[in-house]
Design a protein around this motif. Structure first.
Motif, PDB file in Angstrom:
ATOM      1  N   PHE A  98       0.793  -1.216   0.000  1.00 56.43           N
ATOM      2  CA  PHE A  98       0.000   0.000   0.000  1.00 56.43           C
ATOM      3  C   PHE A  98       0.824   1.263   0.000  1.00 56.43           C
ATOM      4  CE2 PHE A  98       0.396   2.033   4.101  1.00 56.43           C
ATOM      5  CZ  PHE A  98       0.867   1.035   4.927  1.00 56.43           C
ATOM      6  N   LYS A  99       2.130   1.167   0.237  1.00 53.35           N
ATOM      7  CA  LYS A  99       2.927   2.381   0.349  1.00 53.35           C
ATOM      8  C   LYS A  99       4.182   2.254  -0.481  1.00 53.35           C
ATOM      9  CE  LYS A  99       4.631   5.578   3.853  1.00 53.35           C
ATOM     10  NZ  LYS A  99       4.708   5.826   5.308  1.00 53.35           N
TER      11      LYS A  99
ATOM     12  N   GLN B  48      -3.809   5.770  -0.133  1.00 52.88           N
ATOM     13  CA  GLN B  48      -4.314   4.787  -1.082  1.00 52.88           C
ATOM     14  C   GLN B  48      -5.739   4.405  -0.716  1.00 52.88           C
ATOM     15  OE1 GLN B  48      -3.304   0.325  -1.198  1.00 52.88           O
ATOM     16  NE2 GLN B  48      -1.993   1.139  -2.811  1.00 52.88           N
ATOM     17  N   ASN B  55      -6.719   2.822   2.611  1.00 51.52           N
ATOM     18  CA  ASN B  55      -5.978   1.589   2.855  1.00 51.52           C
ATOM     19  C   ASN B  55      -4.578   1.858   3.415  1.00 51.52           C
ATOM     20  OD1 ASN B  55      -5.678  -1.252   2.674  1.00 51.52           O
ATOM     21  ND2 ASN B  55      -4.432  -0.989   0.835  1.00 51.52           N
ATOM     22  N   GLY B  56      -4.198   3.106   3.522  1.00 58.71           N
ATOM     23  CA  GLY B  56      -2.872   3.456   4.009  1.00 58.71           C
ATOM     24  C   GLY B  56      -2.646   4.925   3.749  1.00 58.71           C
ATOM     25  N   ARG B  57      -1.803   5.565   4.548  1.00 57.87           N
ATOM     26  CA  ARG B  57      -1.615   6.996   4.459  1.00 57.87           C
ATOM     27  C   ARG B  57      -0.158   7.351   4.720  1.00 57.87           C
ATOM     28  NH1 ARG B  57      -5.497  11.085   4.807  1.00 57.87           N
ATOM     29  NH2 ARG B  57      -4.597  13.128   5.220  1.00 57.87           N
TER      30      ARG B  57
END
Lengths: 112, 115
Positions: A98-99, B48, B55-57
């Motif tokens: 996700f990242k 996201q 879903n994520g930051r």
């Protein structure tokens, strides 16, 4: 914290020579390493990627190597052409996907 | 197959205003990520969205927020604009599945200038 260092920031080569760009990542949780090419006025485009269970991958004139122990990965472009001139970014993707952490970029100039 | 599109291409706002940027993901993709790219730097992950949920930051303040719609298109909203928000905003779509790592396809970006 998570960080990706990329060198050099600028690279100038003669047409036909090879170009090498190197990156180092900080977090061992990274397990996917894509490389992107960004041309003026466009978004980044994936050119090659490598997963953590592989040490090397090649696609025509482009190859990428990964050293997980040293947390280093590199992009190799052989037989450079003027159309290879662009900004190249390495990136590290963390578990879960996700990242994505990008390097600062390398501006490649290929002189005809 | 339609690629990732973003609108508008350019935008000028003044400090303190709010802005909404839009992204249409590639056909069949269910995940959208947003990035901020300052001049001469690499893209910085903002957040996201997967199936309409964040879903994520990354390390961005709450005034950066987003939405994902049932058709998987997405919006990025920025409140209380600051001069440092001037950048190219990129969205990227991908197809999340059993594999954690899926190729991201980037749009051309929206160039935001804050005066």
């Amino acid at each position: 914290g998570e960080n990706v260092e990329q060198h050099p920031s600028t690279l100038s080569v003669q047409e036909g020579d090879s170009a090498v760009i190197k990156c180092t990542y900080s977090d061992s949780a990274s397990n996917y390493f894509p490389w992107y090419k960004q041309e003026l006025g466009k978004g980044p485009q994936l050119i090659i990627d490598i997963r953590s269970n592989v040490g090397e991958k090649k696609d025509q004139r482009i190859a990428v190597t990964l050293n997980k122990t040293a947390k280093h990965f590199s992009l190799h472009i052989t037989e450079t052409q003027p159309e290879d001139s662009a900004v190249y970014f390495c990136a590290a993707v963390y578990t879960g996907g996700f990242k994505t952490i990008f390097g600062a970029g390398t501006r490649l100039f290929v002189k005809a | 197959e339609t690629g990732v599109t973003q609108s508008p291409t350019h935008l000028i706002k003044t400090r303190g205003q709010q802005v909404t940027l839009r992204c249409s993901s590639q056909s069949g993709h269910n995940t959208v990520s947003w990035y901020q790219q300052a001049l001469g730097q690499g893209p910085q992950f903002i957040f996201q969205y997967y199936r309409e949920e964040e879903n994520g930051r990354g390390n961005f303040p709450p005034r950066f927020s987003g939405l994902q719609f049932p058709n998987y298109s997405s919006e990025l909203n920025v409140n209380a604009l600051e001069l440092d928000d001037s950048a190219l905003y990129l969205c990227a779509s991908s197809l999340a599945g059993d594999s954690s790592y899926n190729e991201q396809f980037f749009g051309p970006g929206t160039r935001l200038t804050v005066l």
